[in-house]
Design a protein around this motif. Structure first.
Motif, PDB file in Angstrom:
ATOM      1  N   ILE A   1       0.799  -1.086   0.010  1.00  0.00           N
ATOM      2  CA  ILE A   1      -0.202  -0.053   0.253  1.00  0.00           C
ATOM      3  C   ILE A   1       0.694   1.283  -0.128  1.00  0.00           C
ATOM      4  N   PHE A   2       0.638   2.362  -0.874  1.00  0.00           N
ATOM      5  CA  PHE A   2       1.279   3.411  -0.972  1.00  0.00           C
ATOM      6  C   PHE A   2       0.177   4.453  -0.366  1.00  0.00           C
ATOM      7  N   GLU A   3       0.738   5.349   0.476  1.00  0.00           N
ATOM      8  CA  GLU A   3      -0.208   6.560   1.109  1.00  0.00           C
ATOM      9  C   GLU A   3       0.649   7.772   1.275  1.00  0.00           C
ATOM     10  N   SER A   4       0.085   8.871   0.883  1.00  0.00           N
ATOM     11  CA  SER A   4       0.986  10.085   0.998  1.00  0.00           C
ATOM     12  C   SER A   4       0.775  10.636   2.272  1.00  0.00           C
ATOM     13  N   ARG A   5       1.755  11.279   2.993  1.00  0.00           N
ATOM     14  CA  ARG A   5       1.747  12.221   4.183  1.00  0.00           C
ATOM     15  C   ARG A   5       1.621  13.747   3.616  1.00  0.00           C
ATOM     16  N   ILE A   6       0.676  14.263   4.280  1.00  0.00           N
ATOM     17  CA  ILE A   6       0.414  15.556   3.647  1.00  0.00           C
ATOM     18  C   ILE A   6       1.102  16.482   4.674  1.00  0.00           C
ATOM     19  N   TRP A   7       1.198  17.676   4.195  1.00  0.00           N
ATOM     20  CA  TRP A   7       2.139  18.467   4.949  1.00  0.00           C
ATOM     21  C   TRP A   7       2.220  18.832   6.285  1.00  0.00           C
ATOM     22  N   ASP A   8       0.611  18.715   6.890  1.00  0.00           N
ATOM     23  CA  ASP A   8       0.283  19.015   8.164  1.00  0.00           C
ATOM     24  C   ASP A   8       0.982  17.687   9.168  1.00  0.00           C
ATOM     25  N   GLU A   9       1.079  16.460   8.216  1.00  0.00           N
ATOM     26  CA  GLU A   9       1.538  15.279   9.369  1.00  0.00           C
ATOM     27  C   GLU A   9       2.894  15.120   9.243  1.00  0.00           C
ATOM     28  N   LEU A  10       3.711  15.788   8.444  1.00  0.00           N
ATOM     29  CA  LEU A  10       5.270  15.779   8.369  1.00  0.00           C
ATOM     30  C   LEU A  10       5.739  16.679   9.666  1.00  0.00           C
ATOM     31  N   GLU A  11       6.989  15.960  10.066  1.00  0.00           N
ATOM     32  CA  GLU A  11       7.738  16.354  11.285  1.00  0.00           C
ATOM     33  C   GLU A  11       9.245  16.285  10.980  1.00  0.00           C
ATOM     34  N   VAL A  12       9.859  17.444  11.401  1.00  0.00           N
ATOM     35  CA  VAL A  12      11.314  17.388  11.362  1.00  0.00           C
ATOM     36  C   VAL A  12      11.958  16.240  11.975  1.00  0.00           C
ATOM     37  N   GLY A  13      12.779  15.310  11.325  1.00  0.00           N
ATOM     38  CA  GLY A  13      13.294  14.230  11.910  1.00  0.00           C
ATOM     39  C   GLY A  13      12.753  13.003  11.162  1.00  0.00           C
ATOM     40  N   GLN A  14      11.435  13.010  10.672  1.00  0.00           N
ATOM     41  CA  GLN A  14      10.971  11.868   9.884  1.00  0.00           C
ATOM     42  C   GLN A  14      11.972  11.512   8.850  1.00  0.00           C
ATOM     43  N   SER A  15      11.919  10.242   8.941  1.00  0.00           N
ATOM     44  CA  SER A  15      12.954   9.458   7.752  1.00  0.00           C
ATOM     45  C   SER A  15      12.236   8.196   7.007  1.00  0.00           C
ATOM     46  N   ALA A  16      12.559   8.010   5.878  1.00  0.00           N
ATOM     47  CA  ALA A  16      12.198   6.720   5.147  1.00  0.00           C
ATOM     48  C   ALA A  16      13.396   6.241   4.224  1.00  0.00           C
ATOM     49  N   GLU A  17      13.633   4.960   3.951  1.00  0.00           N
ATOM     50  CA  GLU A  17      14.511   4.580   3.159  1.00  0.00           C
ATOM     51  C   GLU A  17      14.098   3.468   2.385  1.00  0.00           C
ATOM     52  N   LEU A  18      14.383   3.069   0.929  1.00  0.00           N
ATOM     53  CA  LEU A  18      14.220   1.966   0.132  1.00  0.00           C
ATOM     54  C   LEU A  18      15.792   1.367  -0.259  1.00  0.00           C
ATOM     55  N   ARG A  19      15.444   0.063  -0.403  1.00  0.00           N
ATOM     56  CA  ARG A  19      16.588  -0.877  -0.999  1.00  0.00           C
ATOM     57  C   ARG A  19      16.271  -0.803  -2.361  1.00  0.00           C
ATOM     58  N   ARG A  20      17.584  -1.162  -3.146  1.00  0.00           N
ATOM     59  CA  ARG A  20      17.472  -1.269  -4.509  1.00  0.00           C
ATOM     60  C   ARG A  20      18.827  -2.398  -4.784  1.00  0.00           C
ATOM     61  N   LEU A  21      18.648  -3.371  -5.495  1.00  0.00           N
ATOM     62  CA  LEU A  21      19.804  -4.195  -5.918  1.00  0.00           C
ATOM     63  C   LEU A  21      19.941  -3.563  -7.416  1.00  0.00           C
ATOM     64  N   VAL A  22      20.958  -3.071  -7.881  1.00  0.00           N
ATOM     65  CA  VAL A  22      21.188  -2.449  -9.219  1.00  0.00           C
ATOM     66  C   VAL A  22      21.856  -3.432  -9.942  1.00  0.00           C
ATOM     67  N   THR A  23      21.475  -3.689 -11.352  1.00  0.00           N
ATOM     68  CA  THR A  23      21.746  -4.571 -12.234  1.00  0.00           C
ATOM     69  C   THR A  23      22.380  -4.002 -13.452  1.00  0.00           C
ATOM     70  N   ALA A  24      23.142  -4.640 -14.469  1.00  0.00           N
ATOM     71  CA  ALA A  24      23.822  -4.153 -15.748  1.00  0.00           C
ATOM     72  C   ALA A  24      22.442  -3.643 -16.741  1.00  0.00           C
ATOM     73  N   ASP A  25      21.207  -4.509 -16.293  1.00  0.00           N
ATOM     74  CA  ASP A  25      20.237  -4.001 -17.304  1.00  0.00           C
ATOM     75  C   ASP A  25      19.783  -2.819 -16.859  1.00  0.00           C
ATOM     76  N   ASP A  26      19.544  -2.449 -15.688  1.00  0.00           N
ATOM     77  CA  ASP A  26      19.201  -1.083 -15.297  1.00  0.00           C
ATOM     78  C   ASP A  26      19.878  -0.013 -15.973  1.00  0.00           C
ATOM     79  N   PHE A  27      21.213  -0.266 -16.051  1.00  0.00           N
ATOM     80  CA  PHE A  27      21.937   0.721 -16.631  1.00  0.00           C
ATOM     81  C   PHE A  27      21.601   0.856 -18.278  1.00  0.00           C
ATOM     82  N   TYR A  28      21.328  -0.146 -18.934  1.00  0.00           N
ATOM     83  CA  TYR A  28      20.786  -0.157 -20.211  1.00  0.00           C
ATOM     84  C   TYR A  28      19.609   0.505 -20.456  1.00  0.00           C
ATOM     85  N   VAL A  29      18.590   0.253 -19.526  1.00  0.00           N
ATOM     86  CA  VAL A  29      17.168   0.994 -19.433  1.00  0.00           C
ATOM     87  C   VAL A  29      17.545   2.525 -19.270  1.00  0.00           C
TER      88      VAL A  29
END
Length: 462
Positions: A2-30
């Protein structure tokens, strides 16, 4: 997911998020296709051709673009729009590395924008690849959705043929009798293979026509031996004589009919028979398939009987082993995956499977009958309750007859964008069978397959 946005009022200094990605040679061709940045240092095959075998370097902006996946998917999420982004590059990422993109809210502004610290680091050692700061417009309205279905992309990069070339090029160049290279397409394949040190061609045919073909493709013939032969049957006969005398280790078809090429090879006294039927094999590099796919017989045996199919299967297994498939998985195709007495191909498939089980066919795992879907797709195989080693994992596809084989090979080539290397097995030496429509890569791969098989068997015949 599920993807859900956080509107401006809900954001707080210090909040963080991260995503991982295994990069491949095909990614670079794309990325190269999308951005127009064709810098060879980012493209694996081009790096090899430039003599730099190290892993491809990730384009800097590709790495930076991973930040947008966090901003657009997680924090603030769907509906986010960029205002600004600063970037500083500290290190380089490479194909095969897992990267972590992270954003952290550092400030909120009255105009509805948000500042975030951004970075991409390598997961293995924590080294920061790129850092910076983003200023984005936070979504004003909440957007929530399940993961969108984005059309899949298949990179039309023929990695299996690239690997075969890498194996073939260090081997001793295979002296090859090229029969009637009297048209540009017929000559060019042999000369390209020679330029890659895979073949040493001996050109047999009409010298004037060969010279004209060379002129049309802008190639010099000074380095190549030319044996005059003013008719196609004579040229084919001379090629067989070169093999029998030990001067050639392969034959390549030029601008002549396949029947004229094969006729002297089938001669019972002076031909190239080894006790098996001649069979044709396409070694196909299909984008999106993680191994070479062999299709047989699509060019020689029209309606093979069971005995012929035994040779078709054995020849394919031998060639598959030569190109690095340790224990080939052979799917014998029919329209169904059960034996139907009214469908001869299903009976032959079952018999071939049992013959392999009893050791009459050696070196591979043979299963059939299998329909096309459950031969190559594990999901389809499991749906039908098929649990063998071959179902869903076939590396060799044995077709019922030439119609099915020809259709399958051309469907893979023209709809699935595959390249196909064509080899005839069953003779003393491999026979390279190219068609006029073959690309330069297909011709080069055919030569590579022949050279690899010859060197493994020291004569081509198994």
């Amino acid at each position: 997911m599920i993807f859900e946005s956080r509107i401006w009022d809900e954001l707080e200094v210090g909040q963080s998020a991260e995503l991982r990605r295994l990069v491949t040679a095909d990614d670079f061709y794309v990325f190269a296709a999308a951005s127009g940045n064709h810098n060879p240092i980012h493209l694996a095959q081009q790096k090899q051709e430039l003599g730099t075998p190290e892993k491809a370097v990730a384009p800097g902006m590709f790495v930076a673009s991973l930040i947008t996946s966090v901003l657009g998917n997680v924090l603030p999420g769907p509906g986010t729009l960029y205002r600004a982004q600063t970037l500083e590059f500290h290190a380089r990422a490479h194909a095969g590395e897992e990267l972590v993109a992270k954003v952290t809210v550092t400030a909120k502004h009255d105009d509805g924008t948000v500042s975030l610290a951004t970075e991409v680091r390598r997961l293995e050692d924590g080294v920061v690849i790129v850092s910076g700061e983003a200023c984005v417009v936070a979504p004003k309205k909440r957007i929530r959705y399940e993961e969108l279905e984005v059309p899949g992309l298949v990179v039309q990069r023929h990695r299996h043929f690239e690997k075969l070339l890498a194996v073939a090029e260090p081997l001793p160049a295979l002296t090859t009798a090229v029969v009637c290279p009297e048209a540009d397409h017929a000559l060019e394949g042999a000369l390209i293979a020679a330029e890659h040190s895979i073949l040493t061609p001996v050109l047999i045919g009409d010298p004037d026509k060969i010279a004209k073909a060379a002129k049309e493709i802008g190639k010099s013939l000074d380095a190549y031996e030319i044996l005059p032969a003013l008719s196609h049957p004579l040229a084919a006969r001379m090629a067989v004589d070169l093999v029998n005398s030990g001067r050639a280790g392969a034959i390549m078809k030029g601008h002549l009919h396949t029947d004229d090429l094969l006729k002297p090879m089938l001669d019972k006294v002076n031909g190239l028979r080894i006790g098996r039927r001649f069979t044709h094999i396409f070694v196909m590099d299909v984008p999106g398939v993680n191994h070479p796919l062999l299709v047989t017989d699509a060019a020689i045996n029209i309606a093979p009987d069971l005995a012929t199919k035994v040779d078709i299967v054995q020849n394919a297994i031998d060639l598959a082993i030569s190109i690095g498939i340790e224990q080939p998985k052979v799917g014998v195709l029919s329209a169904v995956e059960t034996v139907n007495p009214a469908m001869p191909s299903s009976i032959d498939a079952a018999l071939l499977s049992k013959m392999a089980e009893r050791g009459q066919i050696k070196g591979g795992i043979v299963d059939g009958p299998l329909a096309m879907d459950n031969a190559v797709d594990i999901g389809a195989a499991r749906t039908k309750g098929l649990r063998g080693a071959v179902a869903g994992h076939a590396e060799v596809l044995v077709v019922p007859g030439i119609d099915a084989g020809n259709m399958l090979a051309k469907q893979l080539a023209y709809i699935s964008h595959a390249e196909g290397a064509g080899i005839v097995m069953g003779a003393k030496v491999p026979v390279i069978l190219n068609s006029r429509s073959d690309s330069a890569m297909a011709r080069l791969a055919s030569a590579a397959v022949a050279a690899i098989h010859y060197n493994r068997t020291k004569g081509g015949a198994k």
